[in-house]
Design a protein around this motif. Sequence first.
Motif, PDB file in Angstrom:
ATOM      1  N   ILE A  51     -29.035 -19.472 -73.565  1.00  0.00           N
ATOM      2  CA  ILE A  51     -30.227 -20.143 -73.837  1.00  0.00           C
ATOM      3  C   ILE A  51     -30.016 -20.798 -75.161  1.00  0.00           C
ATOM      4  CG2 ILE A  51     -31.014 -17.878 -74.881  1.00  0.00           C
ATOM      5  CD1 ILE A  51     -33.888 -19.086 -73.897  1.00  0.00           C
ATOM      6  N   ARG A  52     -30.545 -22.294 -75.345  1.00  0.00           N
ATOM      7  CA  ARG A  52     -30.306 -22.793 -76.687  1.00  0.00           C
ATOM      8  C   ARG A  52     -31.305 -22.243 -77.598  1.00  0.00           C
ATOM      9  NH1 ARG A  52     -29.572 -28.875 -74.901  1.00  0.00           N
ATOM     10  NH2 ARG A  52     -29.232 -29.301 -76.997  1.00  0.00           N
ATOM     11  N   SER A  53     -31.118 -22.558 -78.942  1.00  0.00           N
ATOM     12  CA  SER A  53     -32.210 -22.016 -79.935  1.00  0.00           C
ATOM     13  C   SER A  53     -33.554 -22.338 -79.481  1.00  0.00           C
ATOM     14  CB  SER A  53     -31.535 -22.761 -81.332  1.00  0.00           C
ATOM     15  OG  SER A  53     -31.834 -24.003 -81.400  1.00  0.00           O
ATOM     16  N   PHE A  54     -33.819 -23.727 -79.017  1.00  0.00           N
ATOM     17  CA  PHE A  54     -35.288 -23.928 -78.625  1.00  0.00           C
ATOM     18  C   PHE A  54     -35.630 -23.743 -77.327  1.00  0.00           C
ATOM     19  CE2 PHE A  54     -33.898 -27.532 -76.780  1.00  0.00           C
ATOM     20  CZ  PHE A  54     -32.488 -28.125 -77.662  1.00  0.00           C
ATOM     21  N   GLY A  55     -34.980 -22.733 -76.385  1.00  0.00           N
ATOM     22  CA  GLY A  55     -35.316 -22.439 -75.296  1.00  0.00           C
ATOM     23  C   GLY A  55     -34.615 -22.958 -73.848  1.00  0.00           C
ATOM     24  N   THR A  56     -33.954 -24.007 -74.059  1.00  0.00           N
ATOM     25  CA  THR A  56     -33.147 -24.563 -72.586  1.00  0.00           C
ATOM     26  C   THR A  56     -32.255 -23.530 -72.317  1.00  0.00           C
ATOM     27  OG1 THR A  56     -33.440 -26.908 -73.793  1.00  0.00           O
ATOM     28  CG2 THR A  56     -31.916 -26.640 -71.968  1.00  0.00           C
ATOM     29  N   THR A  57     -32.126 -23.288 -70.880  1.00  0.00           N
ATOM     30  CA  THR A  57     -31.318 -22.416 -70.240  1.00  0.00           C
ATOM     31  C   THR A  57     -30.300 -22.955 -69.207  1.00  0.00           C
ATOM     32  OG1 THR A  57     -33.097 -22.093 -68.619  1.00  0.00           O
ATOM     33  CG2 THR A  57     -33.356 -20.966 -70.419  1.00  0.00           C
ATOM     34  N   ASN A  58     -29.256 -22.227 -69.027  1.00  0.00           N
ATOM     35  CA  ASN A  58     -28.305 -22.618 -68.038  1.00  0.00           C
ATOM     36  C   ASN A  58     -27.978 -21.208 -67.470  1.00  0.00           C
ATOM     37  OD1 ASN A  58     -25.349 -23.164 -67.380  1.00  0.00           O
ATOM     38  ND2 ASN A  58     -26.561 -25.209 -67.312  1.00  0.00           N
ATOM     39  N   VAL A  63     -25.979 -16.218 -60.217  1.00  0.00           N
ATOM     40  CA  VAL A  63     -26.897 -15.726 -60.653  1.00  0.00           C
ATOM     41  C   VAL A  63     -28.316 -16.556 -60.510  1.00  0.00           C
ATOM     42  CG1 VAL A  63     -25.795 -14.155 -62.073  1.00  0.00           C
ATOM     43  CG2 VAL A  63     -26.960 -16.215 -63.048  1.00  0.00           C
ATOM     44  N   ARG A  64     -27.930 -17.964 -60.376  1.00  0.00           N
ATOM     45  CA  ARG A  64     -29.137 -18.904 -60.584  1.00  0.00           C
ATOM     46  C   ARG A  64     -30.258 -18.511 -59.310  1.00  0.00           C
ATOM     47  NH1 ARG A  64     -26.561 -23.304 -60.469  1.00  0.00           N
ATOM     48  NH2 ARG A  64     -26.206 -23.402 -62.725  1.00  0.00           N
ATOM     49  N   GLY A  65     -31.575 -18.542 -60.014  1.00  0.00           N
ATOM     50  CA  GLY A  65     -32.607 -18.202 -58.868  1.00  0.00           C
ATOM     51  C   GLY A  65     -32.793 -16.693 -58.938  1.00  0.00           C
ATOM     52  N   ARG A  66     -32.014 -15.898 -59.461  1.00  0.00           N
ATOM     53  CA  ARG A  66     -32.336 -14.645 -59.365  1.00  0.00           C
ATOM     54  C   ARG A  66     -32.291 -13.805 -60.771  1.00  0.00           C
ATOM     55  NH1 ARG A  66     -28.366 -11.230 -57.857  1.00  0.00           N
ATOM     56  NH2 ARG A  66     -26.692 -12.542 -58.328  1.00  0.00           N
ATOM     57  N   PHE A  67     -31.713 -14.581 -61.902  1.00  0.00           N
ATOM     58  CA  PHE A  67     -31.610 -14.027 -63.083  1.00  0.00           C
ATOM     59  C   PHE A  67     -32.379 -15.033 -63.897  1.00  0.00           C
ATOM     60  CE2 PHE A  67     -27.424 -11.405 -63.340  1.00  0.00           C
ATOM     61  CZ  PHE A  67     -27.945 -10.665 -62.420  1.00  0.00           C
ATOM     62  N   THR A  68     -33.090 -14.480 -65.054  1.00  0.00           N
ATOM     63  CA  THR A  68     -33.865 -15.561 -66.129  1.00  0.00           C
ATOM     64  C   THR A  68     -33.313 -14.835 -67.472  1.00  0.00           C
ATOM     65  OG1 THR A  68     -35.702 -15.617 -64.619  1.00  0.00           O
ATOM     66  CG2 THR A  68     -36.089 -16.238 -66.743  1.00  0.00           C
ATOM     67  N   ILE A  69     -32.932 -15.901 -68.246  1.00  0.00           N
ATOM     68  CA  ILE A  69     -32.632 -15.377 -69.620  1.00  0.00           C
ATOM     69  C   ILE A  69     -33.690 -15.861 -70.401  1.00  0.00           C
ATOM     70  CG2 ILE A  69     -31.349 -17.533 -69.916  1.00  0.00           C
ATOM     71  CD1 ILE A  69     -29.549 -16.025 -71.912  1.00  0.00           C
ATOM     72  N   SER A  70     -34.306 -15.008 -71.569  1.00  0.00           N
ATOM     73  CA  SER A  70     -35.133 -15.701 -72.384  1.00  0.00           C
ATOM     74  C   SER A  70     -34.958 -14.925 -73.586  1.00  0.00           C
ATOM     75  CB  SER A  70     -36.591 -15.229 -71.915  1.00  0.00           C
ATOM     76  OG  SER A  70     -36.597 -13.974 -71.776  1.00  0.00           O
ATOM     77  N   ARG A  71     -35.737 -15.596 -74.683  1.00  0.00           N
ATOM     78  CA  ARG A  71     -35.552 -15.102 -76.217  1.00  0.00           C
ATOM     79  C   ARG A  71     -36.839 -14.943 -76.838  1.00  0.00           C
ATOM     80  NH1 ARG A  71     -31.554 -18.872 -78.675  1.00  0.00           N
ATOM     81  NH2 ARG A  71     -31.808 -17.400 -80.531  1.00  0.00           N
ATOM     82  N   ASN A  76     -36.196 -11.205 -82.966  1.00  0.00           N
ATOM     83  CA  ASN A  76     -34.969 -11.442 -82.992  1.00  0.00           C
ATOM     84  C   ASN A  76     -34.142 -10.639 -81.606  1.00  0.00           C
ATOM     85  OD1 ASN A  76     -34.979 -12.915 -85.301  1.00  0.00           O
ATOM     86  ND2 ASN A  76     -33.803 -11.194 -86.455  1.00  0.00           N
ATOM     87  N   THR A  77     -34.563 -10.871 -80.365  1.00  0.00           N
ATOM     88  CA  THR A  77     -34.042 -10.378 -79.334  1.00  0.00           C
ATOM     89  C   THR A  77     -33.997 -11.230 -78.131  1.00  0.00           C
ATOM     90  OG1 THR A  77     -35.544  -8.321 -79.825  1.00  0.00           O
ATOM     91  CG2 THR A  77     -34.928  -8.479 -77.676  1.00  0.00           C
ATOM     92  N   LEU A  78     -33.096 -10.974 -77.400  1.00  0.00           N
ATOM     93  CA  LEU A  78     -32.560 -11.661 -76.178  1.00  0.00           C
ATOM     94  C   LEU A  78     -32.725 -10.877 -74.944  1.00  0.00           C
ATOM     95  CD1 LEU A  78     -30.801 -14.276 -75.147  1.00  0.00           C
ATOM     96  CD2 LEU A  78     -29.042 -12.754 -75.249  1.00  0.00           C
ATOM     97  N   TYR A  79     -33.391 -11.519 -73.874  1.00  0.00           N
ATOM     98  CA  TYR A  79     -33.505 -10.696 -72.674  1.00  0.00           C
ATOM     99  C   TYR A  79     -32.723 -11.407 -71.517  1.00  0.00           C
ATOM    100  CZ  TYR A  79     -37.496  -9.152 -75.486  1.00  0.00           C
ATOM    101  OH  TYR A  79     -38.103  -8.653 -76.407  1.00  0.00           O
ATOM    102  N   LEU A  80     -32.592 -10.612 -70.426  1.00  0.00           N
ATOM    103  CA  LEU A  80     -31.813 -10.922 -69.218  1.00  0.00           C
ATOM    104  C   LEU A  80     -32.716 -10.249 -68.051  1.00  0.00           C
ATOM    105  CD1 LEU A  80     -30.132 -13.140 -67.725  1.00  0.00           C
ATOM    106  CD2 LEU A  80     -28.283 -10.812 -67.622  1.00  0.00           C
ATOM    107  N   GLN A  81     -33.540 -11.008 -67.377  1.00  0.00           N
ATOM    108  CA  GLN A  81     -34.297 -10.480 -66.424  1.00  0.00           C
ATOM    109  C   GLN A  81     -33.640 -10.531 -65.086  1.00  0.00           C
ATOM    110  OE1 GLN A  81     -37.331  -8.743 -66.076  1.00  0.00           O
ATOM    111  NE2 GLN A  81     -36.741  -8.261 -63.889  1.00  0.00           N
ATOM    112  N   MET A  82     -33.187  -9.481 -64.292  1.00  0.00           N
ATOM    113  CA  MET A  82     -32.311  -9.296 -63.151  1.00  0.00           C
ATOM    114  C   MET A  82     -32.915  -9.182 -62.095  1.00  0.00           C
ATOM    115  SD  MET A  82     -28.787  -8.279 -64.944  1.00  0.00           S
ATOM    116  CE  MET A  82     -29.160  -6.478 -64.989  1.00  0.00           C
ATOM    117  N   ASN A  83     -33.194  -9.788 -61.038  1.00  0.00           N
ATOM    118  CA  ASN A  83     -33.867  -9.719 -59.721  1.00  0.00           C
ATOM    119  C   ASN A  83     -32.952  -9.715 -58.514  1.00  0.00           C
ATOM    120  OD1 ASN A  83     -36.334  -9.536 -61.372  1.00  0.00           O
ATOM    121  ND2 ASN A  83     -36.913 -11.434 -61.120  1.00  0.00           N
ATOM    122  N   SER A  84     -33.256  -9.103 -57.556  1.00  0.00           N
ATOM    123  CA  SER A  84     -32.419  -9.454 -56.191  1.00  0.00           C
ATOM    124  C   SER A  84     -31.164  -8.898 -56.563  1.00  0.00           C
ATOM    125  CB  SER A  84     -32.600 -10.663 -55.627  1.00  0.00           C
ATOM    126  OG  SER A  84     -34.085 -11.131 -55.372  1.00  0.00           O
TER     127      SER A  84
END
Length: 122
Positions: A51-58, A63-71, A76-84
Motif C-alpha cells: 500500500i502506498r503512502s496515500f492508500g493505493t494498493t496492489n 491473494v487478490r480478492g481474498r486479502f485486503t491491505i490497509s493502513r 502508525n499501523t498496517l493491517y492485512l485482512q485475510m479471508n477465505s
Amino acid sequence: QVRLVESGGGLVQPGGSLRLSCAASGTSFSAYAMGWYRQAPGKQRELVAFIRSFGTTNYADSVRGRFTISRDNAKNTLYLQMNSLKPEDTALYYCNQGTYGSGRGYTALDAWGQGTLVTVSS
C-alpha cells in the motif's frame, strides 16, 4: 531506528479469516509505502500486498480478492485482512517498510518485523 511488530497470526481452518496488524515506531510511517510479505517453509519470501503512502494498493495474484491491505497513519499501523484462507496461505508473514516508483513498483527497505505465523489447516 525503525521497529515493526506484527501480531494476529494463528491457526485457522480453511475458509476462515484472520487479521494481521503491524505496529510501526521510530519512523515517519505515513511517508512510506508498506508491504506484507510471506515465507512458507522451503520457499522464498514473496510480496503479498503493498500500500502506498496515500492508500493505493496492489496484490499478488494468489491473494487478490481474498486479502485486503490497509493502513491507519494516525496509529502508525498496517493491517492485512485475510479471508477465505487456504492451506497454501500457511507461512510466516512479515511487514516491511518500502518505497514505490511508477517504473519499478514496490522496493523493500531493510526494515522488517519478526513475523507472525499463519497456519491454515483442518
